[in-house]
Design a protein around this motif. Structure first.
Motif, PDB file in Angstrom:
ATOM      1  N   MET A  86       0.820  -1.202   0.000  1.00  0.00           N
ATOM      2  CA  MET A  86       0.000   0.000   0.000  1.00  0.00           C
ATOM      3  C   MET A  86       0.860   1.260   0.000  1.00  0.00           C
ATOM      4  O   MET A  86       0.495   2.278  -0.601  1.00  0.00           O
ATOM      5  CB  MET A  86      -0.933  -0.004   1.215  1.00  0.00           C
ATOM      6  N   ARG A  87       2.002   1.194   0.657  1.00  0.00           N
ATOM      7  CA  ARG A  87       2.899   2.345   0.677  1.00  0.00           C
ATOM      8  C   ARG A  87       3.502   2.618  -0.697  1.00  0.00           C
ATOM      9  O   ARG A  87       3.468   3.748  -1.185  1.00  0.00           O
ATOM     10  CB  ARG A  87       3.995   2.121   1.717  1.00  0.00           C
ATOM     11  N   ILE A  88       4.041   1.579  -1.336  1.00  0.00           N
ATOM     12  CA  ILE A  88       4.728   1.810  -2.617  1.00  0.00           C
ATOM     13  C   ILE A  88       3.745   2.073  -3.753  1.00  0.00           C
ATOM     14  O   ILE A  88       4.132   2.651  -4.774  1.00  0.00           O
ATOM     15  CB  ILE A  88       5.644   0.621  -2.974  1.00  0.00           C
ATOM     16  N   THR A  89       2.486   1.670  -3.604  1.00  0.00           N
ATOM     17  CA  THR A  89       1.468   1.989  -4.609  1.00  0.00           C
ATOM     18  C   THR A  89       0.706   3.262  -4.259  1.00  0.00           C
ATOM     19  O   THR A  89      -0.318   3.568  -4.894  1.00  0.00           O
ATOM     20  CB  THR A  89       0.472   0.820  -4.763  1.00  0.00           C
ATOM     21  N   GLU A  90       1.172   3.976  -3.237  1.00  0.00           N
ATOM     22  CA  GLU A  90       0.653   5.280  -2.827  1.00  0.00           C
ATOM     23  C   GLU A  90      -0.794   5.231  -2.331  1.00  0.00           C
ATOM     24  O   GLU A  90      -1.492   6.243  -2.335  1.00  0.00           O
ATOM     25  CB  GLU A  90       0.776   6.287  -3.990  1.00  0.00           C
ATOM     26  N   GLN A  91      -1.248   4.062  -1.881  1.00  0.00           N
ATOM     27  CA  GLN A  91      -2.592   3.972  -1.313  1.00  0.00           C
ATOM     28  C   GLN A  91      -2.659   4.676   0.050  1.00  0.00           C
ATOM     29  O   GLN A  91      -3.706   5.239   0.409  1.00  0.00           O
ATOM     30  CB  GLN A  91      -3.003   2.511  -1.168  1.00  0.00           C
ATOM     31  N   ILE A  92      -1.555   4.624   0.796  1.00  0.00           N
ATOM     32  CA  ILE A  92      -1.524   5.323   2.083  1.00  0.00           C
ATOM     33  C   ILE A  92      -1.590   6.835   1.871  1.00  0.00           C
ATOM     34  O   ILE A  92      -2.284   7.553   2.602  1.00  0.00           O
ATOM     35  CB  ILE A  92      -0.266   4.924   2.876  1.00  0.00           C
ATOM     36  N   ASP A  93      -0.887   7.323   0.854  1.00  0.00           N
ATOM     37  CA  ASP A  93      -0.971   8.752   0.535  1.00  0.00           C
ATOM     38  C   ASP A  93      -2.382   9.134   0.106  1.00  0.00           C
ATOM     39  O   ASP A  93      -2.870  10.225   0.418  1.00  0.00           O
ATOM     40  CB  ASP A  93       0.022   9.090  -0.578  1.00  0.00           C
ATOM     41  N   ALA A  94      -3.055   8.222  -0.581  1.00  0.00           N
ATOM     42  CA  ALA A  94      -4.434   8.491  -0.998  1.00  0.00           C
ATOM     43  C   ALA A  94      -5.359   8.599   0.209  1.00  0.00           C
ATOM     44  O   ALA A  94      -6.278   9.432   0.225  1.00  0.00           O
ATOM     45  CB  ALA A  94      -4.917   7.386  -1.936  1.00  0.00           C
ATOM     46  N   LEU A  95      -5.132   7.758   1.234  1.00  0.00           N
ATOM     47  CA  LEU A  95      -5.932   7.856   2.455  1.00  0.00           C
ATOM     48  C   LEU A  95      -5.758   9.220   3.110  1.00  0.00           C
ATOM     49  O   LEU A  95      -6.732   9.837   3.572  1.00  0.00           O
ATOM     50  CB  LEU A  95      -5.528   6.748   3.438  1.00  0.00           C
ATOM     51  N   THR A  96      -4.516   9.696   3.151  1.00  0.00           N
ATOM     52  CA  THR A  96      -4.256  11.019   3.729  1.00  0.00           C
ATOM     53  C   THR A  96      -4.952  12.109   2.927  1.00  0.00           C
ATOM     54  O   THR A  96      -5.511  13.065   3.495  1.00  0.00           O
ATOM     55  CB  THR A  96      -2.740  11.275   3.776  1.00  0.00           C
ATOM     56  N   THR A  97      -4.946  11.954   1.602  1.00  0.00           N
ATOM     57  CA  THR A  97      -5.624  12.927   0.744  1.00  0.00           C
ATOM     58  C   THR A  97      -7.121  12.959   1.008  1.00  0.00           C
ATOM     59  O   THR A  97      -7.758  14.028   0.951  1.00  0.00           O
ATOM     60  CB  THR A  97      -5.365  12.588  -0.735  1.00  0.00           C
ATOM     61  N   LEU A  98      -7.686  11.789   1.327  1.00  0.00           N
ATOM     62  CA  LEU A  98      -9.116  11.690   1.612  1.00  0.00           C
ATOM     63  C   LEU A  98      -9.441  12.048   3.063  1.00  0.00           C
ATOM     64  O   LEU A  98     -10.559  11.797   3.527  1.00  0.00           O
ATOM     65  CB  LEU A  98      -9.611  10.275   1.306  1.00  0.00           C
ATOM     66  N   ASP A  99      -8.459  12.578   3.771  1.00  0.00           N
ATOM     67  CA  ASP A  99      -8.632  12.984   5.171  1.00  0.00           C
ATOM     68  C   ASP A  99      -8.940  11.793   6.082  1.00  0.00           C
ATOM     69  O   ASP A  99      -9.704  11.903   7.037  1.00  0.00           O
ATOM     70  CB  ASP A  99      -9.726  14.041   5.298  1.00  0.00           C
ATOM     71  N   ILE A 100      -8.338  10.636   5.760  1.00  0.00           N
ATOM     72  CA  ILE A 100      -8.440   9.438   6.597  1.00  0.00           C
ATOM     73  C   ILE A 100      -7.072   9.192   7.223  1.00  0.00           C
ATOM     74  O   ILE A 100      -6.066   9.066   6.508  1.00  0.00           O
ATOM     75  CB  ILE A 100      -8.880   8.206   5.776  1.00  0.00           C
TER      76      ILE A 100
END
Length: 260
Positions: free
Chosen positions: A126-140
């Protein structure tokens, strides 16, 4: 001082500073994880999902391990020589050894390979596919959504798995003693109940809880800080297994020392 000596000092100093930096990052990650465990909101559906994945799907391997732990203890006790009142000594060895030491430690070491590596690989991907960054973008908050459910599930599930392993291990010892070495059934049950110590049982559950926290925090840490693409996922998984195993053995020694 020669240039070779200066370069050696620089390398040693750089390695030492990197080590201190990693220790500091790990401590900060642990404090953040602990903080978010006690502060709402909670994603209960994620917690339940992790309980099922970590606990329910691990029952077969836990049961198989428990059976053979008990069986091996009986085999070693019966084949190592003639014991005085062997039918009385074997149940004691099986009960005390499994409940206090082998149950929580061996199950946790096995769960490092099954659960710890899986968590590290999943979060690392999830980190290397930027899913964690996407969660932060969604305010999660990634800690709330990813880290806390796995820690809570591990702390809840590991004592339960240890209890299952203890019971199945004692049963495995019973089957081996009664059917392989013709021990008296009633005597085995009697001395198993007699040597069952609630204090040792509680210490074993405390160990399992601590080991569950160690595995979940370590695997989440290495997965969360994964870098370098697919190679980084492999490094995170390997680091999780190695560090968690070392910390489990160290924690087992410290808990045993405190409660000795």
């Amino acid at each position: 001082m020669s240039s070779f000596d200066i370069d050696s000092v620089r390398i040693i100093g750089r390695c030492f500073m990197n080590f201190l930096l990693r220790i500091g990052n790990a401590f900060v990650f642990f404090i953040q994880s602990l903080y978010h465990c006690f502060i709402p909101p909670y994603y209960f559906s994620n917690v339940v999902r992790q309980i099922i994945e970590i606990g329910f799907f691990s029952l077969p391997i836990v049961g198989l391990t428990g059976v053979f732990i008990g069986a091996v203890i009986v085999l070693q006790s019966s084949l190592s020589g003639i014991l005085i009142n062997q039918e009385q000594v074997v149940p004691k060895l099986v009960t005390i050894t499994i409940i206090k030491e082998l149950g929580p430690v061996l199950i946790s070491l096995i769960m490092v390979g099954k659960v710890g590596s899986s968590i590290a690989a999943e979060i690392g991907t999830m980190r290397i596919t930027e899913q964690i960054d996407a969660l932060t973008t969604l305010d999660i908050n990634p800690f709330k959504y990813l880290i806390v459910p796995r820690i809570l599930a591990s702390v809840i599930v590991f004592p339960i798995l240890t209890v299952c392993a203890d019971l199945i291990g004692i049963f495995g010892g019973y089957v081996t003693a009664v059917f392989e070495f013709n021990h008296n059934l009633n005597i085995y049950i009697k001395y198993t109940a007699q040597f069952f110590n609630m204090y040792d049982f509680i210490v074993g559950l405390m160990k399992a809880t601590a080991f569950g926290a160690i595995i979940s925090v370590s695997s989440c840490y290495y997965g969360y800080h994964c870098r370098e693409g697919a190679r980084g996922v492999g490094i995170a998984t390997t680091s999780t297994v190695v560090i968690s195993s070392i910390l489990i053995i160290l924690a087992n020694y410290l808990i045993t020392l405190i409660h000795a």
